[in-house]
Design a protein around this motif. Structure first.
Motif, PDB file in Angstrom:
ATOM      1  N   ASN A 420     -10.152  97.070  16.465  1.00 24.57           N
ATOM      2  CA  ASN A 420      -9.533  98.357  16.772  1.00 24.57           C
ATOM      3  C   ASN A 420      -8.318  98.198  17.683  1.00 24.57           C
ATOM      4  OD1 ASN A 420     -11.319  99.732  15.178  1.00 24.57           O
ATOM      5  ND2 ASN A 420     -12.637 100.414  16.865  1.00 24.57           N
ATOM      6  N   MET A 421      -8.399  97.302  18.639  1.00 24.18           N
ATOM      7  CA  MET A 421      -7.253  97.061  19.511  1.00 24.18           C
ATOM      8  C   MET A 421      -6.082  96.507  18.707  1.00 24.18           C
ATOM      9  SD  MET A 421      -7.499  98.054  22.578  1.00 24.18           S
ATOM     10  CE  MET A 421      -6.044  97.162  23.102  1.00 24.18           C
ATOM     11  N   LYS A 422      -6.389  95.600  17.795  1.00 34.25           N
ATOM     12  CA  LYS A 422      -5.324  95.020  16.965  1.00 34.25           C
ATOM     13  C   LYS A 422      -4.683  96.093  16.095  1.00 34.25           C
ATOM     14  CE  LYS A 422      -4.422  91.361  13.576  1.00 34.25           C
ATOM     15  NZ  LYS A 422      -5.019  90.246  12.783  1.00 34.25           N
ATOM     16  N   LEU A 423      -5.503  96.976  15.556  1.00 34.57           N
ATOM     17  CA  LEU A 423      -4.993  98.038  14.687  1.00 34.57           C
ATOM     18  C   LEU A 423      -4.105  99.013  15.456  1.00 34.57           C
ATOM     19  CD1 LEU A 423      -5.069  99.527  11.923  1.00 34.57           C
ATOM     20  CD2 LEU A 423      -7.089 100.750  12.771  1.00 34.57           C
ATOM     21  N   LEU A 424      -4.532  99.407  16.652  1.00 34.15           N
ATOM     22  CA  LEU A 424      -3.811 100.427  17.404  1.00 34.15           C
ATOM     23  C   LEU A 424      -2.585  99.869  18.123  1.00 34.15           C
ATOM     24  CD1 LEU A 424      -6.840 102.444  18.848  1.00 34.15           C
ATOM     25  CD2 LEU A 424      -5.407 102.973  16.860  1.00 34.15           C
ATOM     26  N   GLN A 425      -2.601  98.596  18.436  1.00 31.26           N
ATOM     27  CA  GLN A 425      -1.422  97.999  19.062  1.00 31.26           C
ATOM     28  C   GLN A 425      -0.394  97.548  18.033  1.00 31.26           C
ATOM     29  OE1 GLN A 425      -2.918  94.948  21.706  1.00 31.26           O
ATOM     30  NE2 GLN A 425      -3.229  96.416  23.365  1.00 31.26           N
ATOM     31  N   HIS A 426      -0.805  97.488  16.764  1.00 32.85           N
ATOM     32  CA  HIS A 426       0.117  97.178  15.670  1.00 32.85           C
ATOM     33  C   HIS A 426      -0.147  98.201  14.568  1.00 32.85           C
ATOM     34  CE1 HIS A 426      -0.407  93.390  17.895  1.00 32.85           C
ATOM     35  NE2 HIS A 426       0.860  93.178  17.611  1.00 32.85           N
ATOM     36  N   TYR A 427       0.260  99.436  14.836  1.00 32.29           N
ATOM     37  CA  TYR A 427      -0.082 100.530  13.925  1.00 32.29           C
ATOM     38  C   TYR A 427       0.495 100.261  12.541  1.00 32.29           C
ATOM     39  CZ  TYR A 427      -1.364 105.248  12.576  1.00 32.29           C
ATOM     40  OH  TYR A 427      -1.952 106.324  11.972  1.00 32.29           O
ATOM     41  N   PRO A 428      -0.336 100.440  11.496  1.00 27.71           N
ATOM     42  CA  PRO A 428       0.112 100.091  10.140  1.00 27.71           C
ATOM     43  C   PRO A 428       1.170 101.051   9.612  1.00 27.71           C
ATOM     44  CG  PRO A 428      -2.017 101.189  10.069  1.00 27.71           C
ATOM     45  CD  PRO A 428      -1.725 100.943  11.517  1.00 27.71           C
ATOM     46  N   THR A 429       1.944 100.580   8.657  1.00 26.82           N
ATOM     47  CA  THR A 429       2.923 101.422   7.979  1.00 26.82           C
ATOM     48  C   THR A 429       2.209 102.605   7.350  1.00 26.82           C
ATOM     49  OG1 THR A 429       4.267  99.487   7.496  1.00 26.82           O
ATOM     50  CG2 THR A 429       4.704 101.462   6.200  1.00 26.82           C
ATOM     51  N   THR A 430       2.755 103.773   7.533  1.00 27.77           N
ATOM     52  CA  THR A 430       2.062 104.972   7.060  1.00 27.77           C
ATOM     53  C   THR A 430       3.043 105.963   6.468  1.00 27.77           C
ATOM     54  OG1 THR A 430       0.485 106.685   7.714  1.00 27.77           O
ATOM     55  CG2 THR A 430       2.252 106.197   9.259  1.00 27.77           C
ATOM     56  N   ASN A 431       2.502 106.951   5.802  1.00 25.04           N
ATOM     57  CA  ASN A 431       3.294 108.024   5.211  1.00 25.04           C
ATOM     58  C   ASN A 431       3.553 109.064   6.298  1.00 25.04           C
ATOM     59  OD1 ASN A 431       4.089 110.415   3.795  1.00 25.04           O
ATOM     60  ND2 ASN A 431       3.231 109.541   1.925  1.00 25.04           N
ATOM     61  N   ILE A 432       4.790 109.190   6.728  1.00 26.86           N
ATOM     62  CA  ILE A 432       5.115 110.096   7.827  1.00 26.86           C
ATOM     63  C   ILE A 432       4.824 111.542   7.467  1.00 26.86           C
ATOM     64  CG2 ILE A 432       6.933 110.854   9.402  1.00 26.86           C
ATOM     65  CD1 ILE A 432       6.025 107.969   9.768  1.00 26.86           C
ATOM     66  N   SER A 433       4.999 111.909   6.201  1.00 21.71           N
ATOM     67  CA  SER A 433       4.730 113.288   5.796  1.00 21.71           C
ATOM     68  C   SER A 433       3.263 113.640   6.006  1.00 21.71           C
ATOM     69  CB  SER A 433       5.120 113.506   4.335  1.00 21.71           C
ATOM     70  OG  SER A 433       4.372 112.665   3.489  1.00 21.71           O
ATOM     71  N   HIS A 434       2.360 112.711   5.670  1.00 24.81           N
ATOM     72  CA  HIS A 434       0.938 112.947   5.907  1.00 24.81           C
ATOM     73  C   HIS A 434       0.667 113.114   7.397  1.00 24.81           C
ATOM     74  CE1 HIS A 434      -0.313 110.810   1.890  1.00 24.81           C
ATOM     75  NE2 HIS A 434       0.369 111.928   1.703  1.00 24.81           N
ATOM     76  N   LEU A 435       1.300 112.289   8.197  1.00 28.91           N
ATOM     77  CA  LEU A 435       1.090 112.324   9.642  1.00 28.91           C
ATOM     78  C   LEU A 435       1.500 113.675  10.225  1.00 28.91           C
ATOM     79  CD1 LEU A 435       0.246 110.422  11.995  1.00 28.91           C
ATOM     80  CD2 LEU A 435       2.660 109.905  12.282  1.00 28.91           C
TER      81      LEU A 435
END
Length: 459
Positions: A420-435
């Motif tokens: 979880n720390m790895k995921l949140l400190q290196h947030y994955p590429t995401t769809n900004i519209s969804h966000l």
């Protein structure tokens, strides 16, 4: 109060469809016209400040933006505002026309403009530059006042630079000339040197007096060196900020000037590492304005907008206020409470089960306004939404941070502390519209929102 039923479009299969490759000019959040969206807004419960830009109706498609590598874009080539080679879509033209029509009015309707910005602005030449200046209060809504305001502010910035960035030797010579010694020693071989009798204690380079301009100059050396290092490290993959070209060096000098003037005018916080990252989007947008006058004054305009933006966050950069109600730890606590309110299961797994303290990841998210979590060009669209909030960007910033957690909740729930720390400190590429749509839906019952994120969580 009974909440109304969430519309069926939330369960649409479009959320489970991976976003197709597309150009950056495809834009984000391709919603239907505002009037149509306002009708849909009546069927869901969202925060009052977001009522002006609800999610799209059930028969409206939302094209997805391309997934770009972080900070890997450049401004070279192409015909768009930021040099993108693929032309805008028909909907881009429609949104551009809507924003342009609003900007052409004698008096700008700020409520309408904020609604348009919340949906993400089109990447058309000059639009984002003008809109951001309006949203940050640098330009007044009355177009007739723009010329006067700009002339006054730009003159004021020039005065700041003349007063704060002039070297002590230049100041000394100005003082000498002001006292009538213009022709002093002009005939001697040492005409560029002052006689010892002309140098006061305050003017002497070795003076330690509080009023000594040289003492102040040497005290600023550490700040100057830190700013220089940070500016040179700003987005090294984007030619606008980095490189050996005269254009890149000119942009670096402008950013250094802005940060140093800010530091000298704000002795309480001066310069804090990372402020360069907050300045970068503002200066980039203003410097790329196709209007020659606006582009040539990007440094002055960016300075005042940077000051205005930072005014809502300045206490986060003062270490003495870290534990106060206005400090950074208070903001992180508010984020934790927001996550608990909307998704207690996720909150409990993160903070109780896996012991992931939100300070471990949220400190950077908040203090750098998400500039390091997304590609530079995606962050511009996120900032459209942040700046559109009439109450200031902090509330929207915390909402987007919460949405970021909700969007990857499935992976977080399945993860342990390390993953979880790895995921949140290196947030994955995401769809900004969804966000941004999740941001709009944060006041909807979370079971529906969790169902939505189950479909969208393909990260």
């Amino acid at each position: 109060m009974v909440r109304k039923k969430v519309p069926e479009w939330l369960n649409s299969t479009m959320w489970s469809t991976p976003p197709p490759p597309s150009s950056y000019d495809d834009g984000l959040l391709r919603h239907s016209p505002v009037t149509k969206m306002k009708e849909e807004a009546e069927s869901i419960s969202v925060a009052p400040r977001l009522n002006s830009a609800p999610p799209p109706s059930s028969n409206t498609s939302v094209p997805s933006p391309s997934h770009r590598p972080r900070n890997g874009n450049s401004i070279s080539g192409g015909s768009g505002e930021y040099g993108h080679s693929v032309g805008p879509s028909a909907e881009d033209f429609s949104r551009q026309a809507h924003v342009s029509a609003e900007l052409s009015k004698k008096v700008i309707n700020m409520k309408e403009l904020r609604s348009l910005a919340l949906q993400s602005l089109p990447d058309s030449p000059g639009i984002r530059s003008t809109v951001w200046k309006l949203l940050l209060g640098y330009l007044p809504p009355e177009r007739s006042l723009w010329s006067t305001e700009l002339k006054q502010k730009r003159s004021q910035y020039k005065h700041y630079k003349d007063e704060l960035l002039t070297s002590p030797s230049e100041i000394t010579w100005k003082m000498v000339r002001s006292k009538g010694f213009d022709n002093y020693d002009l005939k001697s071989e040492s005409r560029c040197m002052l006689a010892r009798s002309r140098i006061t204690d305050e003017d002497h380079p070795l003076s330690l007096g509080k009023a000594s301009i040289w003492n102040t100059y040497f005290q600023d050396t550490e700040t100057i060196e830190q700013i220089d290092r940070d500016v040179k490290r700003t987005h090294p993959d984007i030619p606008f900020f980095s490189g050996e070209s005269s254009f890149a060096r000119s942009n670096q000098e402008s950013m250094k000037n802005i940060l140093l003037v800010f530091a000298k005018l704000n002795q309480g916080i001066r310069y804090v590492q990372g402020m360069n990252e907050i300045l970068a989007p503002i200066f980039y947008v203003f410097r790329n304005d196709p209007d020659e006058d606006s582009s040539s004054h990007a440094e002055a305009d960016a300075f005042f907008c940077f000051v205005e933006l930072l005014s809502g966050f300045r206490d986060f950069y003062c270490q003495q206020l870290d534990n106060s109600v206005v400090g950074i730890r208070s903001a992180i606590t508010r984020l934790s409470q927001l996550v608990r309110k909307h998704d207690e299961e996720l909150w409990r797994h993160l903070e109780i089960t896996t012991k992931v303290n939100p300070q471990f990841y949220a400190f950077r998210w908040i203090t750098l306004l998400l500039t390091q979590e997304f590609s530079f060009f995606d962050s511009l669209h996120i900032w459209d939404a942040l700046l559109s909030d009439p109450e200031g960007p902090l509330e929207s910033l915390l909402g987007i941070c919460c949405a970021m957690l909700v969007l990857v909740r499935r992976r977080l729930i399945a993860g342990d502390f390390t993953s979880n720390m790895k995921l949140l400190q290196h947030y994955p590429t995401t769809n900004i519209s969804h966000l941004l749509i999740i941001l709009l839906l944060q006041n909807v019952h979370m079971p529906k929102l969790r169902a939505l994120t189950t479909c969208t969580s393909t990260l």
